[in-house]
Each structure stands twice: as structure tokens, then as C-alpha cells.
Design a protein around this motif. Structure first.
Motif: not given
Length: 113
Positions: A14-18, A64-68, A81-89, A108-113
């Protein structure tokens, strides 16, 4: 030609990174640019691309709709710009100039809780 990515890291779902890709060694404003990613055990895939002026963009359906994707030709930099990040990203993200097939080293981009 040199492409240097930055901005990756660990983020919660659910977080964001640029991400940024700083380009040098060529006339940046003349070339379309792309972002790709490669997850462990998977093939590298196109995430988004942008035309030389920034007026044309394309995205993978999965983002689409999450990254710009955007660019600043005055700074020789392309952004993702990456929003609403998911584990599969989770993946290594690469910047690419298709003409001549030039790649950055990846970030490296890691999406994890």
C-alpha cells in the motif's frame, strides 16, 4: 551512455516509492525511455515507457492506475512513481534506453510487511 537508477528500498504493502534514473553521455531529450523489472525466477518485463517529449506513455496492465512514468529533460532524468504497491511488485527495477539497448544497473524494490 550511462543510466543510474536510485530510489529503491523496502516498503509496506500500500505504500509508495519514486524511482529515478539519471542519464548521461547522450542527448537525453531525443530518446524514449523505459522502466523494466525482474522478479526472482521470472523474466524481465516492461513496466512503462515514455516518449522523448513525455507526451506519450504506455504501461503494463499490471501497473496501470498505480504507477506513473515521467521525465525531466532539463535534468536528464526519468522517474517512476509507484503507488499502492503490492507484494508482487517486488523486483529489481531497471532503466533502459531501447535504442542501442542500454541498461542501468537496477535498483531493488521490496514490498513486504
Amino acid at each position: 551512455v550511462q543510466l543510474v537508477e536510485s530510489g529503491g528500498g523496502l516498503v509496506q504493502p500500500g505504500g509508495s516509492l519514486r524511482l529515478s534514473c539519471a542519464a548521461s553521455g547522450f542527448t537525453f531529450s531525443r530518446y524514449a525511455m523505459s522502466w523494466y523489472r525482474q522478479a526472482p525466477g521470472k523474466e524481465r518485463e516492461l513496466v512503462a515507457d515514455i516518449g522523448s517529449t513525455g507526451s506519450i506513455t504506455n504501461y503494463a496492465d499490471s501497473v496501470k492506475g498505480r504507477f506513473t512514468i515521467s521525465r525531466d529533460n532539463a535534468k536528464n532524468t526519468v522517474y517512476l512513481q509507484m503507488n499502492s504497491l503490492k507484494a508482487e511488485d517486488t523486483a529489481v527495477y531497471y532503466c533502459r534506453r531501447q535504442v542501442g539497448n542500454f541498461w542501468g544497473q537496477g535498483t531493488q524494490v521490496t514490498v513486504s510487511s
